[in-house]
Design an enzyme around this catalytic site. Structure first.
Site, PDB file in Angstrom:
ATOM      1  N   GLY A 106       0.811  -1.363   0.005  1.00 16.07           N
ATOM      2  CA  GLY A 106       0.119  -0.007  -0.079  1.00 16.07           C
ATOM      3  C   GLY A 106       0.939   1.326  -0.130  1.00 16.07           C
ATOM      4  O   GLY A 106       1.011   1.954   0.941  1.00 16.07           O
ATOM      5  N   SER A 158      -1.362  -4.521  -6.308  1.00 16.42           N
ATOM      6  CA  SER A 158      -1.643  -5.777  -7.120  1.00 16.42           C
ATOM      7  C   SER A 158      -1.876  -6.616  -6.164  1.00 16.42           C
ATOM      8  O   SER A 158      -1.550  -6.762  -5.072  1.00 16.42           O
ATOM      9  CB  SER A 158      -0.406  -6.087  -8.023  1.00 16.42           C
ATOM     10  N   GLU A 178      12.973  -3.783  -5.701  1.00 18.99           N
ATOM     11  CA  GLU A 178      12.137  -3.879  -6.858  1.00 18.99           C
ATOM     12  C   GLU A 178      12.986  -3.492  -8.113  1.00 18.99           C
ATOM     13  O   GLU A 178      12.761  -4.193  -8.985  1.00 18.99           O
ATOM     14  CB  GLU A 178      10.950  -2.878  -6.658  1.00 18.99           C
TER      15      GLU A 178
END
Lengths: 361, 404
Positions: free
Chosen positions: B135, B169, B252
């Site tokens: 989030g 997602s 990431e």
């Protein structure tokens, strides 16, 4: 697993870089550029003393017999410094000789090239941008060579020329000595005044066979990789110069490098330049480690780096504003060298065709 | 320069292979099939769970996670990690559970979590028993993530959280969310954020699917209305969520920078060009297409060996500097240009949608083309990356708007 440079390679690269920073500032580049021959014997002697002419010569002929990557690293630094002179043709000539099978010629010329006593060059490409051996028209019969080579580096100051030609159906390399009969050398006006080109005509000129198609291919592939390394060095320099200038030059009350549009263009340029190092490194590495892959990777390096250097030199010149368009500002040296790297040894489209054919596409 | 591994690493490779031969059978491999480019997390099967447990025991998975929390606690070794990925991929064996829980939350907890949090969350996350969603992004906070406005106010032993998250997602499947929440409204924007762990079953959370440009619904919007979160369900101190979250974004980026998916795309593109006819001959015989394909291959090989250069640098524990910073943009733009060529190879069939059987390869490259947005925007947009390259890589002045 080590896709990096050995300590010796880093030392070699740093040594050449330091020598050039001291002995070949752009003031010297401009002096040589404006001289008649574009060749500074003293500068070349200094480079020979560092060992650059010995690198590709096998030990049995008085050289160092180094890995091809070593020579490519030197080419990068020469490109970084916009070094004027005959390095590229000279290195290709030595590689052609080494790859050939003419023992007498090796014994006659290799020790002298290693020590700087002799200078060689290559004459391969022909009119209408023919660089693929299959398209060569220059021919040899009975030891006499006839044909025209419109782009020969430093023919006027070389002691011998390795000429790409064919005898019957078979292509290969032949050696012509300076002053041989039937040879006419005409200087050309090139974009890059730091690397001179001549138009050479051979008319029944005495020539000795150096080697067959394989020697010619290895000589050409080596040239493609060295020119790619040169392009990488040039692009690296141009990027550095533009970064430095953008921190110094102020407009609208701030360094132009603080404007986001400028930063983004420079970031894109960096993202284009940086991975190209690995492309030329690998191509150079294949020469010793995976020779069956060299033809493809040498061509890919030239395709990518030749175009990359031109795009980067063009954009960086533009990013400088007016000053980049002046003769006086040094950026033009690399802008013009990029045009040599783009054209010499054949344009990108030619090599794209070659790679596609190798892949069977 | 030496592209083969030393005997120590070759021995390690043999060890990994022997392990795989023993624990992941031919039948397993056949059943597993090719891994998708963007794998979504899901509960592991019993077979996968048993295999992963063995792999952890052997030291091949979750290497930066302590043994006490279900990891294999191995010293960092870039070459060993690469060998493991190569061999596991070749054997189609399950690697670490995909998804943001393992990729982002676990490293954060290892670094910043309390002993209780580590105990409670890491082990079930690496076994896939706990599924997480992230989030972070909000409708008003994308590239300028630190301007996020979902707020948390302390009320006794609980935070009362109100706000909206987007581009989440996997929110429908997730058990928990790790979220950034503004808890100090008066502090400067980067200092007012807290890293919070929120159980998705808490009343007041509503998940709505977000329909994408390509027609899919891989993302959701998450609405939080008076969601009560226990006071101690935060990672790091109150107001320190920004630095805590930074360690995960690094991960990431590292993931998106890999070149394997680009190689897969290129190989697929060559097949597409060989099997698609344009006006009576295979597209690969078309000069323009052939030339573009070779130019792209040159870029691909540059990207692949650039990766080997970075691997070598990390193996030697060197800072990858500018070379590391440019990979995300260079690779995602290369992927874009590849699928862009695919559309040209399809000729007029570029007008047909993915799934239309009359299009070459059922139009799968159209979907790949649309998915390049995930690569270009996710993990820091191309323009944000440009700022990073210029500022950290080239030393240009920092953007005044992002100064803090």
């Amino acid at each position: 697993m080590d896709f990096g440079l050995s300590e010796d390679q880093q030392l070699l690269k740093a040594t050449v870089a330091r020598f050039l920073a001291e002995q070949c500032p752009t003031t010297r580049v401009r002096e040589v550029m404006e001289s008649d021959t574009g060749h500074d014997a003293q500068l070349w002697a200094g480079l020979v003393e560092l060992g650059i002419a010995s690198l590709p010569v096998p030990e049995e002929y008085g050289g160092l017999g180094s890995e091809f990557l070593d020579l490519s690293l030197v080419a990068e630094e020469l490109g970084y410094a916009a070094t004027p002179g005959p390095f590229l043709g000279a290195a290709m000539a030595v590689i052609g000789l080494v790859a050939g099978d003419a023992q007498e010629l090796k014994a006659r010329w290799l020790p002298e090239t290693a020590s700087g006593g002799s200078l060689g060059t290559v004459a391969i490409g022909e009119a209408e941008s023919v660089w693929d051996p299959s398209g060569l028209k220059t021919s040899v019969s009975d030891g006499k060579l006839t044909g025209r080579k419109p782009l020969v580096p430093y023919a006027a100051v070389s002691d011998f020329i390795l000429v790409g030609a064919r005898e019957g159906e078979e292509s290969g390399l032949w050696l012509v000595e300076a002053g041989a009969s039937g040879m006419q050398i005409e200087p050309l006006s090139g974009n890059d005044m730091t690397r001179r080109l001549d138009d050479v005509v051979f008319n029944a000129t005495p020539a000795v066979r150096v080697g067959g198609p394989d020697a010619l291919a290895r000589c050409l592939d080596a040239g493609l990789i060295l020119i790619s390394a040169d392009a990488f060095g040039g692009a690296r320099r141009v990027l550095e110069m533009t970064r430095d200038y953008s921190l110094e030059r102020e407009q609208f009350g701030q360094p132009i490098g603080a404007f986001q549009s400028y930063k983004h263009q420079l970031a894109d340029i960096a993202a284009e330049v940086e991975p190209c190092m690995a492309l030329y490194w690998y191509a150079a590495h294949t020469v010793d480690a995976f020779p069956e892959q060299t033809a493809k990777h040498a061509a890919l390096a030239k395709i990518r780096l030749g175009e990359m250097f031109n795009r980067v030199a063009f954009q960086c010149t533009e990013l400088h504003g007016g000053i980049g368009f002046t003769w006086e500002y040094d950026l033009q040296l690399w802008f013009r060298r990029a045009l040599f790297d783009k054209g010499f040894l054949g344009e990108a489209a030619l090599h794209c065709d070659r790679v596609a054919e190798m892949a069977g596409w | 320069m030496n592209l083969s591994y030393s005997e120590e690493y070759e021995a390690f490779r043999r060890e990994v292979r022997a392990f795989l031969d023993k624990h992941w059978t031919e039948a397993d491999r056949e059943k597993a099939g090719e891994a998708p480019i963007l794998a979504m997390p899901r509960k592991q099967t019993e077979r996968e769970a048993a295999f992963r447990a063995k792999a952890v025991e052997a030291g091949y998975l979750y290497k930066s996670v302590p043994r006490a929390y279900g990891g294999s606690e191995q010293p960092f070794d870039a070459f060993k990690s690469t060998i493991i990925v190569e061999e596991f991929r070749a054997a189609k064996a399950p690697r670490e559970i995909p998804g943001q829980g393992v990729a982002m939350l676990v490293p954060t907890l290892v670094e910043h979590g309390t002993p209780e949090q580590k105990q409670q969350f890491i082990a079930p996350t690496v076994t896939g028993d706990l599924v997480w969603c992230q989030g972070y992004s909000e409708p008003g906070a994308g590239s300028d993530l630190a301007s996020l406005r979902t707020k948390g106010e302390l009320d006794g032993d609980h935070w009362i959280v109100n706000g909206q998250k987007i581009w989440t997602s996997n929110a429908s499947e997730a058990d928990w969310m790790f979220a950034l929440v503004r808890t100090e409204p008066d502090a400067p924007k980067h200092q007012g954020i807290t890293y919070m762990l929120i159980e998705m079953a808490t009343p007041g959370i509503e998940v709505r699917p977000l329909k994408q440009l390509n027609g899919g619904t891989d993302f959701t919007e998450v609405f939080l209305e008076n969601v009560r979160v226990p006071k101690n369900s935060i990672v790091g101190a109150r107001g320190e969520g920004w630095p805590v979250s930074r360690s995960t974004l690094k991960h990431e980026r590292a993931f998106i920078g890999g070149t394997d998916y680009v190689r897969k795309t290129f190989d697929g593109l060559v097949m597409l060009a060989q099997f698609t006819n344009l006006r009576g001959e295979p597209a690969i015989k078309n000069d323009t297409i052939r030339t573009r394909l070779v130019e792209l291959e040159a870029r691909l090989i540059a990207a692949e060996f650039h990766g080997k250069r970075l691997l070598t640098m990390s193996g030697k524990k060197q800072d990858t500097g500018l070379a590391g910073l440019i990979t995300k943009n260079a690779t995602s733009e290369l992927q874009h240009d590849l699928v862009d060529l695919a559309l040209d190879i399809m000729g007029d069939c570029a007008a047909l949608a993915t799934g239309e059987e009359k299009a070459p390869f059922s139009g799968m490259f159209v979907d790949a083309y649309m998915w390049t947005f995930a690569l270009l925007i996710g993990g820091g947009t191309t323009n944000i990356q440009r700022n990073i390259i210029a500022e950290r890589g080239l030393g240009l002045p920092r953007d005044p708007a992002t100064k803090r």
